[in-house]
Scaffold this active site. Structure first.
Site, short mmCIF file in Angstrom:
data_model
loop_
_atom_site.label_atom_id
_atom_site.label_comp_id
_atom_site.label_asym_id
_atom_site.label_seq_id
_atom_site.Cartn_x
_atom_site.Cartn_y
_atom_site.Cartn_z
N MET A 67 7.40 -4.65 -0.06
CA MET A 67 8.58 -5.14 0.57
C MET A 67 8.40 -5.77 1.80
O MET A 67 7.63 -5.12 2.66
CB MET A 67 9.65 -4.10 0.53
CG MET A 67 11.08 -4.81 0.99
SD MET A 67 11.85 -5.30 -0.34
CE MET A 67 13.63 -5.51 0.40
N ASP A 126 4.84 -8.34 6.07
CA ASP A 126 3.38 -7.77 6.66
C ASP A 126 2.26 -8.22 5.81
O ASP A 126 2.03 -7.99 4.63
CB ASP A 126 3.45 -6.18 6.80
CG ASP A 126 2.25 -5.49 7.68
OD1 ASP A 126 1.83 -6.50 8.52
OD2 ASP A 126 1.85 -4.57 7.35
N HIS A 147 0.84 0.98 3.17
CA HIS A 147 1.84 1.55 3.94
C HIS A 147 2.27 2.91 3.42
O HIS A 147 2.63 3.02 2.34
CB HIS A 147 3.21 0.48 3.89
CG HIS A 147 2.92 -0.68 4.54
ND1 HIS A 147 3.84 -1.52 4.42
CD2 HIS A 147 1.96 -1.10 5.45
CE1 HIS A 147 3.40 -2.80 5.20
NE2 HIS A 147 2.53 -2.34 5.53
#
Length: 359
Positions: A298, A301, A205
């Site tokens: 976190m 996903d 990410h």
């Protein structure tokens, strides 16, 4: 729930004002200090130390990276970098992540006030995530309910029928998903791999533009080739492809060979690229020919996608809690039953080679 005290360090008065207002409006978050440069920050921190620091990287008197290194050496504290969305800014931010920053929030050169106001949810989520980070792990390795709608991988790729089976091939694929704390974790894993490593596809990410700089940095450190993925790229032994920020990456099979598709699409689990999207495509097109790995981050996903990979016959591994900066994504994957085994970060390179028969 403990209040999260945040300090903003940015030479822009507009940023300090708007970010401060966003933070003050969020339940459980308090703006502790808002200062124009690191030297002022150091003086304020003698009075009260923040739980999270929002830090610009280009400032007068002392740059953000020098300040970050000082903080991480003296008293490791979660730092979220607030960086300009430019190629130069991307290179500087890579240095900040290598120095121990938790994550990145981007800001444009123009329309700053409107942008920050519209990105309030992202900003608050980054602060909350950073407050949970095991920042001592970042330092050691260094050179609440969201508001937006949460889409699943169905928004990009429909699930394959469960009855479908794939033949094994000689080509193997490793799919890795990670988020908060993942930049240094990936560096540790990838630099340990030899050139004979099976082809790797990665979702980290990270915002647009930053993934190219991140891939370039890793490419200079690793024996294997590491680069930002381009549409149609072949997945080859000795090559790791990192999904571009702002795009989804999917695996595609063409005969016995694998390629990646880099596409637009909605946010999935509030991310683009999304780990779930990649993992679902790997489950569909590689099945038992793949190894799925979920690492520090976190949120959740990748948890659903890893379960799909396991059901399709893939081997699946999670980074263990003790070695994670944030044990969110692996924890959720374990909870849902998608993980065969959990291992320390230092053992993941061995899993890649052993599980896929390289040694």
């Amino acid at each position: 729930m403990k209040t999260i005290d945040v300090m903003v360090v940015d030479d822009s008065a507009v940023v300090r004002k708007v970010v401060g207002a966003v933070l003050e409006s969020a339940p459980g978050i308090r703006l502790l200090h808002a200062v124009a440069d690191p030297l002022l920050a150091i003086e304020r921190m003698k009075q009260a130390w923040p739980d999270v620091i929002l830090l610009d990287v280009e400032m007068p008197r002392m740059d953000g990276i020098t300040f970050l290194r000082k903080i991480m050496a003296e008293r490791p504290t979660p730092v979220v970098i607030c960086s300009t969305l430019t190629e130069k800014g991307a290179e500087t931010t890579m240095a900040a992540l290598a120095a121990g920053a938790v994550s990145i929030i981007t800001k444009p050169k123009l329309g700053l006030k409107d942008f920050l106001s519209e990105s309030a949810d992202e900003l608050i989520a980054a602060v909350r995530a950073a407050s949970h980070a095991n920042v001592r792990r970042l330092a050691a390795r260094a050179a609440p309910a969201p508001v937006a709608a949460k889409l699943t991988a169905d928004a990009v790729l429909a699930a394959a029928p469960e009855t479908r089976a794939l033949l094994r091939t000689t080509e193997r694929v490793v799919a890795i998903g990670t988020s908060t704390g993942g930049t240094l974790a990936l560096e540790e894993v990838l630099t340990a791999l030899p050139r004979v490593t099976p082809g790797i596809v990665i979702v980290q990410h990270m915002p647009e533009k930053f993934t190219a700089a991140f891939a370039d940095r890793l490419n200079g450190l690793c024996q294997i080739e590491v680069r930002e993925a381009r549409h149609g790229d072949r997945v080859l032994p000795g090559r790791a492809l990192i999904a571009p920020g702002g795009k989804h990456m999917l695996l595609r099979r063409d005969g016995a060979n694998y390629h990646v598709d880099v596409i637009d699409g909605p946010l999935v689990n509030r991310h683009r690229p999304s780990v779930d999207v990649l993992f679902r495509s790997v489950a569909r097109h590689a099945g038992a020919n793949a190894l799925g790995i979920i690492m520090t981050g976190m949120g959740d996903d990748g948890a659903a996608g890893l379960l799909e990979m396991r059901k399709a016959g893939a081997r699946t591994v999670a980074q263990d809690e003790d070695s994670c900066v944030v044990y969110g994504m692996p924890k959720e994957a374990v909870k849902r039953g998608g993980v065969e085994k959990s291992v320390p970060l230092k053992a993941i390179d061995r899993e890649i080679l052993q599980q896929l028969g390289v040694r």
